[in-house]
Design a protein around this motif. Structure first.
Motif, PDB file in Angstrom:
ATOM      1  N   GLU A  75      -3.001   0.786  10.144  1.00 20.37           N
ATOM      2  CA  GLU A  75      -4.028   1.441   9.321  1.00 20.37           C
ATOM      3  C   GLU A  75      -4.877   0.406   8.614  1.00 20.37           C
ATOM      4  O   GLU A  75      -6.096   0.560   8.507  1.00 20.37           O
ATOM      5  CB  GLU A  75      -3.368   2.370   8.284  1.00 20.37           C
ATOM      6  N   GLU A  76      -4.237  -0.659   8.119  1.00 24.17           N
ATOM      7  CA  GLU A  76      -4.928  -1.579   7.212  1.00 24.17           C
ATOM      8  C   GLU A  76      -6.101  -2.305   7.875  1.00 24.17           C
ATOM      9  O   GLU A  76      -7.032  -2.703   7.191  1.00 24.17           O
ATOM     10  CB  GLU A  76      -3.940  -2.602   6.625  1.00 24.17           C
ATOM     11  N   HIS A 115       3.034   2.264   2.386  1.00 30.55           N
ATOM     12  CA  HIS A 115       3.282   2.909   3.680  1.00 30.55           C
ATOM     13  C   HIS A 115       4.784   3.037   3.964  1.00 30.55           C
ATOM     14  O   HIS A 115       5.184   3.838   4.800  1.00 30.55           O
ATOM     15  CB  HIS A 115       2.568   2.155   4.809  1.00 30.55           C
ATOM     16  N   CYS A 128       0.835  -1.201   0.000  1.00 34.27           N
ATOM     17  CA  CYS A 128       0.000   0.000   0.000  1.00 34.27           C
ATOM     18  C   CYS A 128       0.873   1.256   0.000  1.00 34.27           C
ATOM     19  O   CYS A 128       0.371   2.369  -0.013  1.00 34.27           O
ATOM     20  CB  CYS A 128      -0.937  -0.010   1.213  1.00 34.27           C
ATOM     21  N   HIS A 182      -2.261  -2.731  -3.057  1.00 33.03           N
ATOM     22  CA  HIS A 182      -2.815  -4.005  -2.560  1.00 33.03           C
ATOM     23  C   HIS A 182      -2.691  -5.104  -3.614  1.00 33.03           C
ATOM     24  O   HIS A 182      -3.412  -6.092  -3.558  1.00 33.03           O
ATOM     25  CB  HIS A 182      -4.275  -3.862  -2.090  1.00 33.03           C
TER      26      HIS A 182
HETATM   27 ZN    ZN Z   1      -3.972  -0.065   2.099  1.00 30.51          ZN
END
Ligand code: ZN
Ligand code: ZN
Length: 394
Positions: A136-137, A103, A101, A364
């Protein structure tokens, strides 16, 4: 060229090294021991005091020497539970875990921003709270940090996040106003029947039969009970019944899914109806079903006034022609929405697509690629928006 962008360009090698380190050693949820150790060491090396306010949630403060407001800038740190298939020389060395993602970019950009903010600390008209968020996910981290006081002492007046996007051109910034990313609620349905020999179905109760009827009824919920003008989805991502046998009716099964939307009242209604449909459908066939709500994140609501301000500042970094208003609401979710529920907020989507548009695939995805050339833009936008917003509100 914007002076913070000039400085961020000078920090390019360091940002790339950080990003590749994070990418090689991704970690999940709020189990981020190595990641936070690295982030903390870098911040302390810059002269920051680092506070771990909740499990793997780090905060450092820049400025605070002059009176003024407080702005929070946030980067998230967790990866995804999926194997990497990029073939990159610095691909994940933790099997089954990948920064898909982006991050890893967020941490690297925020560390560079922290460094630049430290270099300009005397100019900061107030306080910048630099927030490294876990988890977060699965939508737990932002709430955890808020519950542990990240918005207090000093009180935060506004918040900014940046998310890297693999589809956009390098340095573009997409921004929404108002509710523009959906809420997310995850659920797990336990369906209980009565196991028996497959040759004598009358002697048991098939949870598979119940599950299939629940599945169909949930589709009808969307089709028949939700106003077509609403933007709302309900998806089942997992149905697990049985262990591979052809001749066994299992005792129990699970169905997992997620709901997305923009209307809090509708979400409340849908949650009640999902529970009713599961319970009554199971009862109809002599079984039982119960719903467990796994996570919940509100819709991302970007404050229009704050957005106008930070858009103006960010345009100075990337150029006004690369500021792109978002016209379509997406049902993708972001737990930064918890910050948006508390203080005026904006999340920018920074374009980080690779040169060949044909090779761009969404995040993703196990093959997703991001361009590191986007890194300096992200770092400089954080700094420019924080310093200029505080200056305008002193
Ligand atoms: Zn994500
Ligand atoms: Zn993300």
């Amino acid at each position: 060229m914007n002076k913070y962008l000039v400085r961020a360009n000078e920090l390019m090698d360091e940002m790339v090294a950080d990003r590749r380190h994070f990418h090689r050693f991704p970690e999940l949820t709020n189990e981020l021991p190595e990641t936070t150790k690295y982030v903390r060491a870098k911040l302390e090396e810059m002269g920051y005091e680092v506070d771990e306010i909740c499990k793997c949630g780090l905060v450092a403060i820049a400025g605070g020497k002059k009176p003024g407001k407080c702005i929070l800038i946030r980067g998230d740190m967790d990866a995804l539970p999926m194997p990497e298939e990029t073939g990159l020389p610095f691909a994940s060395e933790n099997p089954g875990v990948m920064h898909a993602c982006g991050h890893d970019f967020h941490m690297s950009m925020l560390l560079a921003a922290a460094k630049i903010l430290k270099e300009h600390e005397d100019e900061i008209e107030g306080t910048v709270k630099i927030c490294f968020q876990p988890n977060e996910e699965t939508f737990g981290g932002a709430k955890d940090m808020i519950d542990h006081g990240v918005l207090k002492n000093p009180d935060v007046d506004a918040a900014l996040a940046i998310h890297i996007g693999p589809m956009g051109d390098i340095g573009t910034l997409v921004f929404g106003k108002g509710p523009n990313m959906g809420s997310a609620d995850g659920f797990d349905i336990t369906v209980k029947g009565k196991g028996c020999h497959g040759a004598a179905p009358h002697s048991g109760i098939s949870p598979i039969n119940i599950g299939v009827h629940i599945y169909l009824a949930l589709q009808e919920l969307l089709a028949r009970e939700v106003n077509a003008a609403e933007q709302c989805t309900l998806t089942l991502g997992t149905m697990v019944f049985g262990d591979g046998a052809t001749n066994v009716i299992p005792e129990v099964g699970h169905m997992r899914g997620t709901m997305r939307g923009f209307n809090k009242d509708l979400t409340k209604f849908m949650k009640r109806r999902v529970e009713e449909i599961c319970e009554t459908t199971a009862k109809l066939f002599g079984g039982e079903a119960s719903v467990e709500w796994l996570f919940s994140s509100p819709a991302m609501d970007c404050d229009p006034e704050f957005t106008d301000e930070v858009v103006k500042y960010a345009a100075d970094v990337v150029g006004p022609e690369r500021m792109i208003p978002k016209t379509v609401r997406s049902t993708g979710s972001e737990d930064f929405a918890y910050f948006g529920d508390e203080v005026p907020s904006q999340i920018f989507w920074l374009g980080g697509g690779v040169d060949d548009p044909a090779k761009r695939i969404s995040n993703h995805n196990p093959k997703v690629l991001f361009s590191e050339e986007a890194l300096p833009y992200g770092a400089a936008v954080y700094v420019q928006c924080a310093i200029e917003w505080l200056k305008a509100h002193k």
